[in-house]
Write a protein that holds these residues in place. Structure first.
Motif, PDB file in Angstrom:
ATOM      1  N   HIS A   1       9.085  -9.334  13.155  1.00  0.00           N
ATOM      2  CA  HIS A   1       9.296 -10.490  13.981  1.00  0.00           C
ATOM      3  C   HIS A   1       9.111 -10.142  15.369  1.00  0.00           C
TER       4      HIS A   1
ATOM      5  N   HIS B   1      11.301  -9.153  17.778  1.00  0.00           N
ATOM      6  CA  HIS B   1      12.004  -8.013  18.900  1.00  0.00           C
ATOM      7  C   HIS B   1      11.706  -6.244  18.638  1.00  0.00           C
TER       8      HIS B   1
ATOM      9  N   HIS C   1      16.674 -15.601  12.397  1.00  0.00           N
ATOM     10  CA  HIS C   1      17.305 -14.442  12.751  1.00  0.00           C
ATOM     11  C   HIS C   1      16.889 -14.740  14.147  1.00  0.00           C
TER      12      HIS C   1
HETATM   13 ZN    ZN Z   1      15.392  -8.255  15.719  1.00  0.00          ZN
END
Ligand code: ZN
Length: 251
Positions: A61, A63, A105
């Motif tokens: 992902h 981030h 998330h």
């Molecule tokens: Zn994360």
């Protein structure tokens, strides 16, 4: 040993940035792919020391603590970078890897399931979707979406080894005891984790069977958990949402 920890010599765990885990997975003679390199320096050092050739980076992902090392590693090695945005099979060296979309998330969260190969069991890289004893925060999606995503990955074989993006293991099992103070399996797991921590061992991998048995978030459909929360008549995803809400308050 509650984890039934299998020694898996095809995965190298690199602790980074305090509580992140970066992974290198062997996929051929001296070839590896990396998962979520949140920093380049420790990965580069491992590649150099062990004479590994980095062929691909898989990203779970967007981030920063999972991606910050990508540009430098790409520049140094010329590797491919894959952040799967659809369910597909990826072939890297001798490994076949299934991308499983798991929004929750974040909207773009994806888990990578390395299918069993020769004597190796399957491996699952879960990013911030599933942690050992826990799951990621709901930053961009609903509890129902995350619950549905978790159902996809817990359907994998019990012996599938689980490699999450962070070490939140101890606090997750401490939290589980606030829900079920008398759960002996959780207590025993927490003792093992504390012992590993003292000896400086990473708390990975777990496996799907152990997570199904001990991870309180995966047990939101369990009548015992529902009863512990006084939510016996609630839906699984409502119970999951309540667990996640309590965990946010717990820390
Ligand atoms: Zn994360």
């Amino acid at each position: 040993m509650p984890f039934n920890k299998t020694e898996e010599n095809s995965v190298i765990t690199i602790p980074a940035l305090g509580d992140n885990y970066i992974y290198l997975c062997k996929c051929g003679d001296n070839q590896v792919f990396a998962v979520d390199p949140g920093e380049a320096s420790s990965v580069w050092e491992t590649l150099e020391n062990q004479h590994f050739n980095l062929v691909t980076i898989l990203v779970t992902h967007h981030h920063y603590d999972h991606t910050a090392g990508i540009d430098e590693l790409k520049k140094k090695t010329g590797c491919n970078v894959i952040a799967a945005n659809k369910a597909l099979i990826i072939h890297i060296g001798n490994r076949n890897i299934q991308a499983i979309l798991t929004p929750g998330h974040t909207q773009d969260s994806v888990c990578y399931y390395v299918q069993p190969y020769e004597k190796h069991t399957g491996l699952l890289f879960t990013g911030d979707t599933l942690f050992i004893g826990g799951c990621g925060r709901l930053n961009e999606c609903s509890a129902q979406t995350m619950w549905n995503s978790l159902q996809k990955i817990v359907a994998l074989p019990d012996d599938t080894l689980v490699y999450p993006g962070h070490n939140y293991t101890e606090e997750n099992y401490e939290f589980a005891l606030t829900i079920e103070p008398n759960n002996n399996l959780v207590k025993k797991t927490l003792q093992t984790i504390e012992d590993w921590k003292k000896r400086g061992k990473p708390t990975v991998p777990s496996n799907i069977g152990h997570e199904r048995a001990t991870n309180v978030f995966l047990r939101a459909d369990d009548p015992e958990i529902k009863s512990a929360l006084n939510m016996s008549n609630s839906t699984d995803s409502d119970v999951f949402a309540e667990l996640r809400r309590r965990k946010n308050l717990f820390g």
